[in-house]
Design a protein around this motif. Structure first.
Motif, PDB file in Angstrom:
ATOM      1  N   THR A 169       4.946  87.020  57.627  1.00 11.62           N
ATOM      2  CA  THR A 169       5.336  87.136  59.035  1.00 11.62           C
ATOM      3  C   THR A 169       4.658  86.037  59.850  1.00 11.62           C
ATOM      4  N   GLU A 170       5.437  85.379  60.704  1.00 11.53           N
ATOM      5  CA  GLU A 170       4.860  84.271  61.450  1.00 11.53           C
ATOM      6  C   GLU A 170       4.818  84.511  62.957  1.00 11.53           C
ATOM      7  N   ARG A 171       5.428  85.601  63.417  1.00 13.71           N
ATOM      8  CA  ARG A 171       5.449  85.860  64.856  1.00 13.71           C
ATOM      9  C   ARG A 171       4.928  87.263  65.147  1.00 13.71           C
ATOM     10  N   CYS A 172       4.344  87.408  66.311  1.00 15.74           N
ATOM     11  CA  CYS A 172       3.869  88.722  66.739  1.00 15.74           C
ATOM     12  C   CYS A 172       5.070  89.577  67.158  1.00 15.74           C
ATOM     13  N   ASP A 198       1.788  94.574  60.592  1.00 12.47           N
ATOM     14  CA  ASP A 198       2.956  93.707  60.376  1.00 12.47           C
ATOM     15  C   ASP A 198       2.689  92.722  59.243  1.00 12.47           C
ATOM     16  N   LEU A 199       1.455  92.221  59.172  1.00 12.98           N
ATOM     17  CA  LEU A 199       1.102  91.294  58.081  1.00 12.98           C
ATOM     18  C   LEU A 199       1.061  92.024  56.747  1.00 12.98           C
ATOM     19  N   ARG A 200       0.633  93.277  56.769  1.00 12.64           N
ATOM     20  CA  ARG A 200       0.604  94.040  55.514  1.00 12.64           C
ATOM     21  C   ARG A 200       2.015  94.338  55.033  1.00 12.64           C
ATOM     22  N   TYR A 208      -3.767  81.444  59.683  1.00 12.39           N
ATOM     23  CA  TYR A 208      -2.993  82.598  59.227  1.00 12.39           C
ATOM     24  C   TYR A 208      -3.289  83.792  60.126  1.00 12.39           C
ATOM     25  N   GLY A 209      -2.231  84.516  60.507  1.00 10.51           N
ATOM     26  CA  GLY A 209      -2.402  85.696  61.346  1.00 10.51           C
ATOM     27  C   GLY A 209      -2.203  85.407  62.825  1.00 10.51           C
ATOM     28  N   GLU A 210      -2.107  84.117  63.179  1.00 10.39           N
ATOM     29  CA  GLU A 210      -1.822  83.761  64.566  1.00 10.39           C
ATOM     30  C   GLU A 210      -0.317  83.551  64.704  1.00 10.39           C
ATOM     31  N   CYS A 211       0.244  84.091  65.768  1.00 13.93           N
ATOM     32  CA  CYS A 211       1.669  83.918  66.029  1.00 13.93           C
ATOM     33  C   CYS A 211       1.969  82.432  66.234  1.00 13.93           C
ATOM     34  N   VAL A 212       2.994  81.919  65.523  1.00 13.51           N
ATOM     35  CA  VAL A 212       3.324  80.492  65.655  1.00 13.51           C
ATOM     36  C   VAL A 212       3.974  80.186  66.998  1.00 13.51           C
ATOM     37  N   ALA A 219       3.343  80.260  55.312  1.00 11.87           N
ATOM     38  CA  ALA A 219       2.196  81.175  55.399  1.00 11.87           C
ATOM     39  C   ALA A 219       1.027  80.640  54.567  1.00 11.87           C
ATOM     40  N   LEU A 220       1.330  80.085  53.381  1.00 11.97           N
ATOM     41  CA  LEU A 220       0.266  79.482  52.560  1.00 11.97           C
ATOM     42  C   LEU A 220      -0.358  78.295  53.298  1.00 11.97           C
ATOM     43  N   ASP A 221       0.466  77.508  53.980  1.00 12.35           N
ATOM     44  CA  ASP A 221      -0.062  76.374  54.761  1.00 12.35           C
ATOM     45  C   ASP A 221      -0.969  76.877  55.883  1.00 12.35           C
ATOM     46  N   ARG A 222      -0.543  77.971  56.567  1.00 10.54           N
ATOM     47  CA  ARG A 222      -1.372  78.511  57.653  1.00 10.54           C
ATOM     48  C   ARG A 222      -2.679  79.068  57.098  1.00 10.54           C
TER      49      ARG A 222
END
Ligand SMILES: [Zn+2]
Length: 103
Positions: free
Chosen positions: A92-95, A85-87, A71-75, A62-65
């Motif tokens: 979180t890495e997926r929608c 979901d991020l809060r 950051y915030g885009e589904c991988v 997440a730090l890399d994104r």
């Protein structure tokens, strides 16, 4: 094109980075407090270690994104992950759609 964050957005991203760094620090400390893995490590302790390592990896990703501006885009699909979901889980890495499709 990556937009340069300004004002409140910059403050939000700075706080987010701090939260992720605190989470990484906590997980690193947890791993350091565990006894070294060995042949007689019980299954619960091994599972706990694996879980902490997995989360630590997700926090670093997440730090890399965040650094990459993704950051915030589904991988998996590239759509935006819901803010709630991020809060709830900032690494979180997926929608929600992709999470439900892999469960
Ligand atoms: Zn997705």
């Amino acid at each position: 094109m990556t937009l340069k964050p300004v004002g409140a957005q910059r403050a939000y991203l700075d706080e987010l980075r701090s939260e992720l760094l605190r989470a990484a620090y906590r997980r690193t400390h947890q791993l350091g407090a565990l006894p070294p893995p060995g042949v007689d490590e019980d299954v619960v302790q091994a599972a706990h270690r694996a879980s902490v390592q997995r989360i630590l990896g997700q926090v670093h990703a997440a730090l890399d994104r965040l650094d990459a501006g993704t950051y915030g885009e589904c991988v998996a699909c590239g759509r935006l992950v819901a803010l709630q979901d991020l809060r709830r889980c900032p690494w979180t890495e997926r929608c929600g759609t992709c999470i439900r499709s892999t469960v």
